[in-house]
Design a protein around this motif. Sequence first.
Motif, PDB file in Angstrom:
ATOM      1  N   THR A  31       0.894  -1.355   0.047  1.00 24.48           N
ATOM      2  CA  THR A  31       0.072   0.069  -0.135  1.00 24.48           C
ATOM      3  C   THR A  31       0.878   1.441   0.054  1.00 24.48           C
ATOM      4  OG1 THR A  31      -1.878  -1.156   1.039  1.00 24.48           O
ATOM      5  CG2 THR A  31      -1.874   0.970   1.227  1.00 24.48           C
ATOM      6  N   ARG A  32       1.928   1.334   0.872  1.00 24.93           N
ATOM      7  CA  ARG A  32       2.824   2.581   0.851  1.00 24.93           C
ATOM      8  C   ARG A  32       3.659   2.605  -0.291  1.00 24.93           C
ATOM      9  NH1 ARG A  32       2.818   5.040   5.639  1.00 24.93           N
ATOM     10  NH2 ARG A  32       2.205   3.956   7.372  1.00 24.93           N
ATOM     11  N   LYS A  33       4.235   1.540  -0.874  1.00 24.19           N
ATOM     12  CA  LYS A  33       4.666   1.826  -2.184  1.00 24.19           C
ATOM     13  C   LYS A  33       3.935   2.043  -3.428  1.00 24.19           C
ATOM     14  CE  LYS A  33       8.629  -1.428  -1.542  1.00 24.19           C
ATOM     15  NZ  LYS A  33       9.267  -2.455  -2.050  1.00 24.19           N
ATOM     16  N   THR A  34       2.587   1.349  -3.284  1.00 24.95           N
ATOM     17  CA  THR A  34       1.858   1.885  -4.525  1.00 24.95           C
ATOM     18  C   THR A  34       1.377   3.360  -4.286  1.00 24.95           C
ATOM     19  OG1 THR A  34       0.975  -0.193  -4.447  1.00 24.95           O
ATOM     20  CG2 THR A  34      -0.434   1.513  -5.600  1.00 24.95           C
ATOM     21  N   LEU A  35       0.983   3.962  -3.322  1.00 25.29           N
ATOM     22  CA  LEU A  35       0.747   5.190  -2.984  1.00 25.29           C
ATOM     23  C   LEU A  35       2.023   5.936  -3.314  1.00 25.29           C
ATOM     24  CD1 LEU A  35      -1.785   4.037  -2.174  1.00 25.29           C
ATOM     25  CD2 LEU A  35      -1.860   5.564  -0.400  1.00 25.29           C
ATOM     26  N   SER A  36       3.037   5.829  -2.824  1.00 29.05           N
ATOM     27  CA  SER A  36       4.123   6.685  -3.119  1.00 29.05           C
ATOM     28  C   SER A  36       4.307   6.631  -4.734  1.00 29.05           C
ATOM     29  CB  SER A  36       5.230   6.076  -2.530  1.00 29.05           C
ATOM     30  OG  SER A  36       6.806   6.624  -2.766  1.00 29.05           O
ATOM     31  N   GLY A  37       4.329   5.656  -5.358  1.00 27.93           N
ATOM     32  CA  GLY A  37       4.293   5.768  -7.101  1.00 27.93           C
ATOM     33  C   GLY A  37       3.580   6.604  -7.559  1.00 27.93           C
ATOM     34  N   TRP A  38       2.076   6.765  -6.949  1.00 29.24           N
ATOM     35  CA  TRP A  38       1.336   7.755  -7.263  1.00 29.24           C
ATOM     36  C   TRP A  38       1.358   9.114  -6.813  1.00 29.24           C
ATOM     37  CZ3 TRP A  38      -3.315   3.582  -6.374  1.00 29.24           C
ATOM     38  CH2 TRP A  38      -3.376   2.664  -7.572  1.00 29.24           C
ATOM     39  N   SER A  39       2.482   9.134  -6.389  1.00 30.43           N
ATOM     40  CA  SER A  39       2.682  10.600  -5.318  1.00 30.43           C
ATOM     41  C   SER A  39       1.537  10.986  -4.392  1.00 30.43           C
ATOM     42  CB  SER A  39       2.821  11.663  -6.338  1.00 30.43           C
ATOM     43  OG  SER A  39       4.011  11.566  -7.288  1.00 30.43           O
ATOM     44  N   LEU A  40       0.955   9.994  -3.585  1.00 28.15           N
ATOM     45  CA  LEU A  40      -0.147  10.144  -2.504  1.00 28.15           C
ATOM     46  C   LEU A  40       0.401   9.823  -1.231  1.00 28.15           C
ATOM     47  CD1 LEU A  40      -2.945   8.766  -4.851  1.00 28.15           C
ATOM     48  CD2 LEU A  40      -2.672  11.013  -4.211  1.00 28.15           C
ATOM     49  N   ASP A  41       1.703   9.984  -0.970  1.00 28.74           N
ATOM     50  CA  ASP A  41       2.284   9.557   0.270  1.00 28.74           C
ATOM     51  C   ASP A  41       1.588  10.249   1.326  1.00 28.74           C
ATOM     52  OD1 ASP A  41       5.095   8.425  -0.446  1.00 28.74           O
ATOM     53  OD2 ASP A  41       4.864  10.091  -1.913  1.00 28.74           O
ATOM     54  N   ARG A  42       0.898  11.233   1.220  1.00 27.84           N
ATOM     55  CA  ARG A  42       0.144  11.944   2.313  1.00 27.84           C
ATOM     56  C   ARG A  42      -0.984  11.258   2.755  1.00 27.84           C
ATOM     57  NH1 ARG A  42      -0.980  14.233  -2.381  1.00 27.84           N
ATOM     58  NH2 ARG A  42      -3.057  15.046  -2.773  1.00 27.84           N
ATOM     59  N   HIS A  43      -1.486  10.250   2.039  1.00 25.32           N
ATOM     60  CA  HIS A  43      -2.720   9.456   2.201  1.00 25.32           C
ATOM     61  C   HIS A  43      -2.329   8.043   2.748  1.00 25.32           C
ATOM     62  CE1 HIS A  43      -5.191  12.433   0.591  1.00 25.32           C
ATOM     63  NE2 HIS A  43      -4.575  12.548  -0.400  1.00 25.32           N
ATOM     64  N   ALA A  44      -0.957   7.879   2.840  1.00 27.02           N
ATOM     65  CA  ALA A  44      -0.455   6.384   3.095  1.00 27.02           C
ATOM     66  C   ALA A  44      -0.899   5.887   4.453  1.00 27.02           C
ATOM     67  CB  ALA A  44       0.810   6.383   2.888  1.00 27.02           C
ATOM     68  N   ASP A  45      -0.985   6.837   5.440  1.00 30.77           N
ATOM     69  CA  ASP A  45      -1.233   6.257   6.789  1.00 30.77           C
ATOM     70  C   ASP A  45      -2.678   5.651   6.904  1.00 30.77           C
ATOM     71  OD1 ASP A  45       1.455   6.900   7.538  1.00 30.77           O
ATOM     72  OD2 ASP A  45       0.638   8.674   8.588  1.00 30.77           O
ATOM     73  N   ASP A  46      -3.537   6.677   6.428  1.00 30.83           N
ATOM     74  CA  ASP A  46      -4.921   6.307   6.544  1.00 30.83           C
ATOM     75  C   ASP A  46      -5.145   5.029   5.662  1.00 30.83           C
ATOM     76  OD1 ASP A  46      -5.550   8.495   8.110  1.00 30.83           O
ATOM     77  OD2 ASP A  46      -6.603   9.880   6.648  1.00 30.83           O
ATOM     78  N   ALA A  47      -4.354   5.044   4.372  1.00 32.90           N
ATOM     79  CA  ALA A  47      -4.932   4.001   3.517  1.00 32.90           C
ATOM     80  C   ALA A  47      -4.477   2.501   3.947  1.00 32.90           C
ATOM     81  CB  ALA A  47      -4.205   4.124   2.068  1.00 32.90           C
ATOM     82  N   VAL A  48      -3.194   2.665   4.648  1.00 35.20           N
ATOM     83  CA  VAL A  48      -2.654   1.347   5.279  1.00 35.20           C
ATOM     84  C   VAL A  48      -3.463   1.187   6.379  1.00 35.20           C
ATOM     85  CG1 VAL A  48      -0.771   0.589   6.827  1.00 35.20           C
ATOM     86  CG2 VAL A  48      -0.302   2.054   4.534  1.00 35.20           C
ATOM     87  N   LEU A  49      -3.995   1.855   7.118  1.00 37.32           N
ATOM     88  CA  LEU A  49      -4.914   1.446   8.493  1.00 37.32           C
ATOM     89  C   LEU A  49      -6.038   1.029   8.100  1.00 37.32           C
ATOM     90  CD1 LEU A  49      -5.312   1.277  11.373  1.00 37.32           C
ATOM     91  CD2 LEU A  49      -6.164   3.715  11.294  1.00 37.32           C
ATOM     92  N   VAL A  50      -6.874   1.322   6.887  1.00 35.61           N
ATOM     93  CA  VAL A  50      -7.984   1.005   6.113  1.00 35.61           C
ATOM     94  C   VAL A  50      -7.936  -0.550   5.496  1.00 35.61           C
ATOM     95  CG1 VAL A  50      -9.794   1.104   4.568  1.00 35.61           C
ATOM     96  CG2 VAL A  50      -9.226   3.180   5.941  1.00 35.61           C
ATOM     97  N   ILE A  51      -6.844  -0.353   4.830  1.00 39.17           N
ATOM     98  CA  ILE A  51      -6.477  -1.849   4.083  1.00 39.17           C
ATOM     99  C   ILE A  51      -6.119  -2.857   5.162  1.00 39.17           C
ATOM    100  CG2 ILE A  51      -4.051  -1.876   3.505  1.00 39.17           C
ATOM    101  CD1 ILE A  51      -6.518  -2.452   0.903  1.00 39.17           C
ATOM    102  N   SER A  52      -5.400  -2.483   6.324  1.00 45.96           N
ATOM    103  CA  SER A  52      -5.157  -3.504   7.118  1.00 45.96           C
ATOM    104  C   SER A  52      -6.348  -4.078   8.130  1.00 45.96           C
ATOM    105  CB  SER A  52      -4.170  -3.043   8.196  1.00 45.96           C
ATOM    106  OG  SER A  52      -2.802  -2.651   7.783  1.00 45.96           O
TER     107      SER A  52
END
Length: 145
Positions: A31-52
């Motif tokens: 999740t973190r790597k994919t969002l980083s590749g899409w320049s969405l690092d600022r959303h990574a914490d919420d996305a990681v928590l939701v996907i987890s």
Amino acid sequence: MKSPVPEGRPDSAVLRIACSAEGFARARVFTRKTLSGWSLDRHADDAVLVISELASNAVAHAVPSAAAGAPEVRLGLTLCPGHLMLTVSDPGDNEPVRAPSDGSALREHGRGLCIVDALADDWGWTPRPPAGKTVWAALTTRPLT
């Protein structure tokens, strides 16, 4: 919002995970790597928590009730205009159930969908015939104003 966006687009990514601590760790890194590749690092914490939370629910509630064989849990991330769609597909047919709030915010279990509900703009689920379901959550990617 309807069901998840189809796979196979350049702005989508899919990962199959094992039902283990290693599988959850892979899901977080993916999740973190994919969002980083899409320049969405600022959303990574919420996305990681939701996907987890969604993956944990799938393993805890859907995989044990699945038919014989190797159960599969599949994660999906899709970038759509204005939002990020997170999906977890599992072999269970049971509807995801948000535990009733009993005022005990310190409970160890049963808060997953409450967390998803708090972080996502919208979430839901769709059946996957002949068996299984996909639980999805949409997170905004619009900048805060």
